[in-house]
Design a protein around this motif. Structure first.
Motif, mmCIF file in Angstrom:
data_model
loop_
_atom_site.group_PDB
_atom_site.id
_atom_site.type_symbol
_atom_site.label_atom_id
_atom_site.label_comp_id
_atom_site.label_asym_id
_atom_site.label_seq_id
_atom_site.Cartn_x
_atom_site.Cartn_y
_atom_site.Cartn_z
ATOM 1 N N GLU A 179 -11.527 -0.727 0.083
ATOM 2 C CA GLU A 179 -12.261 -1.888 -0.413
ATOM 3 C C GLU A 179 -12.965 -2.586 0.746
ATOM 4 O OE1 GLU A 179 -11.472 -5.842 -3.243
ATOM 5 O OE2 GLU A 179 -9.809 -4.553 -2.598
ATOM 6 N N ARG A 197 -7.951 1.611 5.227
ATOM 7 C CA ARG A 197 -8.395 0.345 5.819
ATOM 8 C C ARG A 197 -9.492 0.628 6.843
ATOM 9 N NH1 ARG A 197 -5.578 -4.125 4.936
ATOM 10 N NH2 ARG A 197 -6.093 -5.034 6.964
ATOM 11 N N ASN A 238 -9.366 -6.214 4.294
ATOM 12 C CA ASN A 238 -9.104 -4.787 4.496
ATOM 13 C C ASN A 238 -9.572 -4.313 5.870
ATOM 14 O OD1 ASN A 238 -7.927 -2.486 3.405
ATOM 15 N ND2 ASN A 238 -9.869 -1.685 2.580
ATOM 16 N N THR A 264 -3.043 -7.301 -2.112
ATOM 17 C CA THR A 264 -3.576 -6.423 -1.079
ATOM 18 C C THR A 264 -4.851 -5.760 -1.602
ATOM 19 O OG1 THR A 264 -3.086 -4.540 0.372
ATOM 20 C CG2 THR A 264 -2.189 -4.472 -1.865
ATOM 21 N N PRO A 265 -5.820 -5.493 -0.713
ATOM 22 C CA PRO A 265 -7.031 -4.807 -1.196
ATOM 23 C C PRO A 265 -6.731 -3.353 -1.525
ATOM 24 C CG PRO A 265 -7.077 -5.036 1.188
ATOM 25 C CD PRO A 265 -5.877 -5.810 0.719
ATOM 26 N N ARG A 303 0.828 -1.212 0.000
ATOM 27 C CA ARG A 303 0.000 0.000 0.000
ATOM 28 C C ARG A 303 0.856 1.254 0.000
ATOM 29 N NH1 ARG A 303 -2.830 0.626 5.365
ATOM 30 N NH2 ARG A 303 -0.773 1.488 5.822
#
Length: 411
Positions: A281, A350, A286, A276-277, A239
Motif C-alpha cells: 500500500e 513495505r 507503509n 496496519t497497511p 502482517r
C-alpha cells in the motif's frame, strides 16, 4: 584563802536574776515578723547559753520613751556568718570581792529571716533575636511532585552500575510524554534522543515509568513493565498473522509485561485506525527508513509524524514522497527541505527509503530552477530527468513519481 560576798553583791545578783526572768517571760515565743524557725533557734539558744548572754543579746531600743526603760525587744543584727562575736556581751561589773565574769565563746545563730518585702527583680529582658542571614540565590525551580513531564522522570539502566539518574536537562527535548494516569507515565524518545543518549538498537519501544514516594517517576529497565513495542513495530506482528490488529498486539504487550490493560488508551493512545497497511500500500504508514548514520537501523515513520509526509507518486515498486518543513523540524533533520525522497518495495510488502543509497532522493522542482537560471539546463524537466538517470531511477517513471513539473520550466 576565803572570802565572803557582801550583802550588796548578793542583792545585786538576785536583782539581776529577777530582771532576767521578767524579761524572758515578756518576750513572745515567736516575735512578730520572725518565722518559727527563728523561734526554734532562739529557744535552743536560751536552753544552752547562760542567762546573762541571752539578756545581753536582747537590748532596749535607744529611742524608747517608756517609764520602765524597756521597749519591745529588738533582735540584734547578726552578721551573715551567723556568729555573734564575744565583744557584744557586756562585761560583768567588777566589785571588790567578786569574781570577774568570763566572756562566753562565740555562739552560732541562724541568720534572721528578712521581715521586709523583698524587692521584686525586674523581669528578664527577652533575648535579642539574631538578625536573619541574608538570603542566598534562589534554587532553580524543579518539577512539581507527580508532574507528568520529562524533567520529573528518573531512569535506571540495566547495566552493571544500575544507578538512578534524571533525564539530563539538555536531552529532555527528545522525550515526549504520551500519557499519564494512575501513577503510570508513558513516553517516547526521538531518533535524535537515541543518538544523543548513545543507546544501541532502533527506536522501537515506548517506555513506561511508575510514580515513586518522592513524587518522581522511575523507569527501571531492570523490570519487565518498563517498555512495550511501538504501534509501528506491532504492525509487523499483524502482517505476520500473529494478531488481527495492532490494538490486540498492544493489549497483549500490556498484559504480558504487567501493565494494566485498561490504561492502554490513556497511556499510548488508540493506535492506527486501520491497524496496519496492506502489503504494497502506497501510504506513509507503509514506509520504512534507514538513516545514513552509525546505527543504520530500519524504522517505520513514526505514527505521530506521518501527517508531515505526502506521497507524490507510486508505481512499479517505486514510491516518491515529500516531507513538509514542519516535518523536517519534527524529525530534527539538518539542512533545508530541498529533496523529494524515494522508496522501493521490499519482499515484506513495505517500502524502504535507504539513505545509504544514491537512488533515495532527487532535488525538488524549486531547487532545480536554480540550475536553469545558471544555464546548466534549459528546463527543470531536463534537470529532473538527469537526476533520475544519474541516481539510478527509471527516467520513464518520472512523471508518475514526481509529476510533470512547472509548465514554464522555471519559476
Amino acid at each position: 584563802m576565803k572570802y565572803h560576798r557582801t550583802r550588796f553583791a548578793k542583792s545585786a545578783t538576785l536583782a539581776s536574776l529577777a530582771l532576767a526572768l521578767t524579761l524572758t517571760a515578756c518576750i513572745p515565743a515567736t516575735p512578730p515578723g520572725i518565722s518559727s524557725a527563728r523561734g526554734l533557734s532562739e529557744g535552743s539558744m536560751r536552753a544552752t547559753q547562760p542567762l546573762a548572754v541571752v539578756v545581753d543579746q536582747i537590748l532596749p531600743s535607744p529611742e524608747s520613751g517608756a517609764t520602765n526603760g524597756l521597749e519591745e525587744p529588738v533582735l540584734l543584727e547578726v552578721p551573715s556568718s551567723g556568729i555573734v562575736p564575744a565583744a557584744t556581751a557586756a562585761p560583768a561589773q567588777e566589785q571588790s570581792g567578786t569574781v570577774p565574769a568570763v566572756a562566753p565563746a562565740p555562739v552560732a545563730v541562724a541568720p534572721p529571716i528578712a521581715t521586709v518585702t523583698q524587692a521584686t527583680a525586674p523581669p528578664a529582658a527577652p533575648p535579642a533575636t539574631a538578625p536573619a542571614a541574608p538570603a542566598g540565590p534562589a534554587a532553580p525551580a524543579g518539577s512539581a511532585a507527580g508532574e507528568c513531564v520529562p524533567a520529573n522522570i528518573d531512569i535506571r539502566r540495566n547495566d552493571t552500575v544500575r544507578a538512578i539518574k534524571p533525564i539530563p536537562a539538555n536531552e529532555q527535548q527528545y522525550y515526549t510524554v504520551l500519557g499519564c494516569t494512575e501513577g503510570w507515565l508513558a513516553y517516547s524518545i526521538s531518533d535524535e534522543g537515541i543518538r544523543a543518549a548513545g543507546l544501541d538498537g532502533g527506536n522501537v519501544y515506548f517506555s513506561l515509568a511508575r510514580l515513586q514516594n518522592d513524587g518522581r517517576y522511575l523507569t527501571d529497565f531492570t523490570q519487565l513493565a518498563t517498555s512495550v513495542h511501538t504501534w509501528e513495530f506491532l504492525a509487523f506482528y499483524v502482517r505476520d498473522g500473529r494478531y488481527a490488529t495492532v490494538q490486540d498486539a498492544m493489549d497483549d504487550q500490556f498484559a504480558t509485561n504487567g501493565i494494566p490493560v485498561r490504561l492502554r488508551e490513556q497511556l499510548v493512545g488508540a493506535g492506527p485506525a486501520n491497524g496496519t497497511p496492506t502489503a504494497g500500500e502506497c501510504v506513509p504508514a507503509n514506509i520504512d527508513i534507514r538513516r545514513n548514520d552509525t546505527v543504520r537501523a530500519i524504522k517505520p515513520i513514526p505514527a505521530n509524524e506521518q501527517q508531515y509526509y505526502t506521497v507524490l507518486g507510486c508505481t512499479e515498486g517505486w514510491l516518491a514522497y515529500s516531507i513538509s518543513d514542519e516535518g523536517i523540524r519534527a524529525a530534527g533533520l539538518d539542512g533545508g527541505n530541498v529533496y523529494f525522497s524515494l522508496a522501493r518495495l521490499q519482499n515484506d510488502g513495505r517500502y524502504l527509503t535507504d539513505f545509504t543509497q544514491l537512488w533515495t532522493s532527487v532535488h525538488t522542482w524549486e531547487f532545480l530552477a536554480f540550475y536553469v537560471r545558471d544555464g546548466r539546463y534549459a528546463t527543470v524537466q531536463d534537470a529532473m530527468d538527469d537526476q533520475f538517470a544519474t541516481n539510478g531511477i527509471p527516467v520513464r517513471l518520472r512523471e508518475q513519481l514526481v509529476g510533470a513539473g512547472p509548465a514554464n520550466g522555471t519559476p
